[in-house]
Enzyme design. Sequence first.
Site, PDB file in Angstrom:
ATOM      1  N   CYS A  26      37.664  44.485  33.678  1.00 50.37           N
ATOM      2  CA  CYS A  26      36.417  44.772  33.955  1.00 50.37           C
ATOM      3  C   CYS A  26      35.845  44.120  35.304  1.00 50.37           C
ATOM      4  O   CYS A  26      34.839  44.188  35.915  1.00 50.37           O
ATOM      5  CB  CYS A  26      35.633  44.077  32.932  1.00 50.37           C
ATOM      6  SG  CYS A  26      35.795  44.700  31.380  1.00 50.37           S
TER       7      CYS A  26
ATOM      8  N   HIS B  48      28.081  38.528  35.627  1.00 53.44           N
ATOM      9  CA  HIS B  48      28.940  39.499  34.922  1.00 53.44           C
ATOM     10  C   HIS B  48      28.106  39.882  33.669  1.00 53.44           C
ATOM     11  O   HIS B  48      28.085  41.014  33.250  1.00 53.44           O
ATOM     12  CB  HIS B  48      30.207  38.835  34.836  1.00 53.44           C
ATOM     13  CG  HIS B  48      31.496  39.621  33.974  1.00 53.44           C
ATOM     14  ND1 HIS B  48      31.556  40.890  34.373  1.00 53.44           N
ATOM     15  CD2 HIS B  48      31.837  39.640  32.845  1.00 53.44           C
ATOM     16  CE1 HIS B  48      32.506  41.583  33.687  1.00 53.44           C
ATOM     17  NE2 HIS B  48      32.711  40.790  32.686  1.00 53.44           N
TER      18      HIS B  48
ATOM     19  N   GLU C  24      29.671  31.707  31.358  1.00 55.60           N
ATOM     20  CA  GLU C  24      29.282  32.000  32.852  1.00 55.60           C
ATOM     21  C   GLU C  24      28.155  31.133  33.183  1.00 55.60           C
ATOM     22  O   GLU C  24      27.995  30.878  34.255  1.00 55.60           O
ATOM     23  CB  GLU C  24      29.002  33.422  32.834  1.00 55.60           C
ATOM     24  CG  GLU C  24      28.697  34.006  34.288  1.00 55.60           C
ATOM     25  CD  GLU C  24      28.448  35.368  34.465  1.00 55.60           C
ATOM     26  OE1 GLU C  24      28.574  36.038  35.716  1.00 55.60           O
ATOM     27  OE2 GLU C  24      28.397  36.035  33.343  1.00 55.60           O
TER      28      GLU C  24
ATOM     29  N   LYS D  35      23.872  44.678  33.200  1.00 57.18           N
ATOM     30  CA  LYS D  35      24.493  45.454  31.892  1.00 57.18           C
ATOM     31  C   LYS D  35      23.373  45.500  30.696  1.00 57.18           C
ATOM     32  O   LYS D  35      23.601  46.353  29.700  1.00 57.18           O
ATOM     33  CB  LYS D  35      25.525  44.544  31.474  1.00 57.18           C
ATOM     34  CG  LYS D  35      26.814  44.714  32.401  1.00 57.18           C
ATOM     35  CD  LYS D  35      28.000  43.802  31.754  1.00 57.18           C
ATOM     36  CE  LYS D  35      28.927  43.973  32.871  1.00 57.18           C
ATOM     37  NZ  LYS D  35      28.905  43.151  33.924  1.00 57.18           N
TER      38      LYS D  35
ATOM     39  N   HIS E  57      28.105  48.169  29.732  1.00 55.66           N
ATOM     40  CA  HIS E  57      29.295  47.646  30.097  1.00 55.66           C
ATOM     41  C   HIS E  57      30.022  48.994  30.644  1.00 55.66           C
ATOM     42  O   HIS E  57      30.757  49.599  29.895  1.00 55.66           O
ATOM     43  CB  HIS E  57      30.019  46.722  29.458  1.00 55.66           C
ATOM     44  CG  HIS E  57      30.732  45.846  30.322  1.00 55.66           C
ATOM     45  ND1 HIS E  57      31.513  46.027  31.377  1.00 55.66           N
ATOM     46  CD2 HIS E  57      31.738  44.750  29.660  1.00 55.66           C
ATOM     47  CE1 HIS E  57      32.363  45.039  31.709  1.00 55.66           C
ATOM     48  NE2 HIS E  57      32.590  44.297  30.682  1.00 55.66           N
TER      49      HIS E  57
ATOM     50  N   PHE F 227      39.409  41.050  31.081  1.00 55.11           N
ATOM     51  CA  PHE F 227      40.613  40.564  30.020  1.00 55.11           C
ATOM     52  C   PHE F 227      41.757  40.231  30.756  1.00 55.11           C
ATOM     53  O   PHE F 227      42.082  40.902  31.852  1.00 55.11           O
ATOM     54  CB  PHE F 227      40.696  41.843  29.095  1.00 55.11           C
ATOM     55  CG  PHE F 227      39.822  41.867  28.163  1.00 55.11           C
ATOM     56  CD1 PHE F 227      38.770  41.132  27.804  1.00 55.11           C
ATOM     57  CD2 PHE F 227      39.838  42.957  27.244  1.00 55.11           C
ATOM     58  CE1 PHE F 227      37.723  41.074  26.839  1.00 55.11           C
ATOM     59  CE2 PHE F 227      38.799  43.205  26.188  1.00 55.11           C
ATOM     60  CZ  PHE F 227      37.842  42.405  25.940  1.00 55.11           C
TER      61      PHE F 227
END
Length: 425
Positions: free
Chosen positions: A180, A320, A331, A349, A354, A413
């Site tokens: 991502c 993010h 975060e 998002k 996403h 990831f």
Amino acid sequence: MSEAGRMSGAGKAGARPGPPAPGIAVTGVGLVTPAGIGVAGTWDAVCRGRSAASKDPRLSGLPVDISCTVPGFSASEHVGRRSTLMHDRYVQLAVAAAREAVADSALDPGAWDGARVGVVIGNGVGGVTSAARQQERLANAGPQAVSALLIPLLVPNMVAGHLAIEFGAMGPNLVTATACASGATAIGTAMRLLRDGDCDVVVTGGTEAPITPLIVTGFAQMGALSRRTGDPGAASRPFDSGRDGFVIGEGSGILVLEREDDARARGARVRARLAGYGASADAHHMTAPDPEGTAVRNATRAALAEAGAVPADVDHVNAHGTSTPLNDVVEAETIRTLFGGTPAVTSAKGAVGHTLGAAGAIEAVLTVLAIERSTVPPTANLDRLDPRIDIDVVGGEPRERKIGVAVSNSFGFGGQNAVLVLTAA
């Protein structure tokens, strides 16, 4: 001021990094997202703070049957009739966004030196839509029914190859795959190509079209997706106390980058500067973020140093912000530790879902627009900020704010981290 003081975001005095690296200009942007086809439509919808999530008939019968899809996108209409045979959907979205970005830059692909034009695109999963369709043909009708173009439709590098064909770009041609973070990694890589003198223009960004029953089931089995399927529009809610996972989306964000001196010399409009890029790996877990946020802070400090900035200079963070319980807390704590409560924070998002490998590029374009328009879009569905989150998350309405320095975060990831610093032109 001590290093600790600077990293807390307290004040603007004290030692600063050396002079910033030569400026990289953003001269064109393009978007195809669940919020709309084109930059104007996407920006307006994101600023309204409304989610694009809805029931998805392709996912009928699955435990999670909602997604954020691009409304009204037709490959025949928006790319060309042959595209339906030659391109997977992830390529189609990228071609449409790239055409808008190149047109916005006022560059003429028919006149540029193609050997000096590069393409760097981020992508996470490749042509999974085509793979699923051809697997079904194989199962139902046998090998002869499978398209001879299956492999070109499937492999992730083909998006960069197709954009090179589209624009006659014969320079470096790359696809980055950092989950991502892929789109942001691509933009940072493009910046390096320009600063190293390997290109004069780079078409860069990210694209993804991952919405198939298998991919969605995989994320659902991990527990990553929201189960608020009875109310899709409220399912993606970054930083909200009621969040329970993300809503999968598709889309593409493309930027045209040039060295600023070159852009100014040709009289181009410089929409913003790409001033810094930092990358790191958590080296912690294959899917969960490092709760200490050490590698993210390292990437952010590197990006700021390249931009000649310190944390206290940052006015805006495009987070993010996935709407997952763990990511958002980690975060937010990293943002608080680095910057204090000064920057206005948002996550797109909530509105567009996403979009995986496209997310960092879409969010970079939105950050450019926020800088240009002195406006921070709201985080959709932020009804009640998680009490563990102690940062200034914008919710409800857009916030007018002059933005000199902005940070755009992207994580993936495998512990992949990519941080971009963009500044006003």
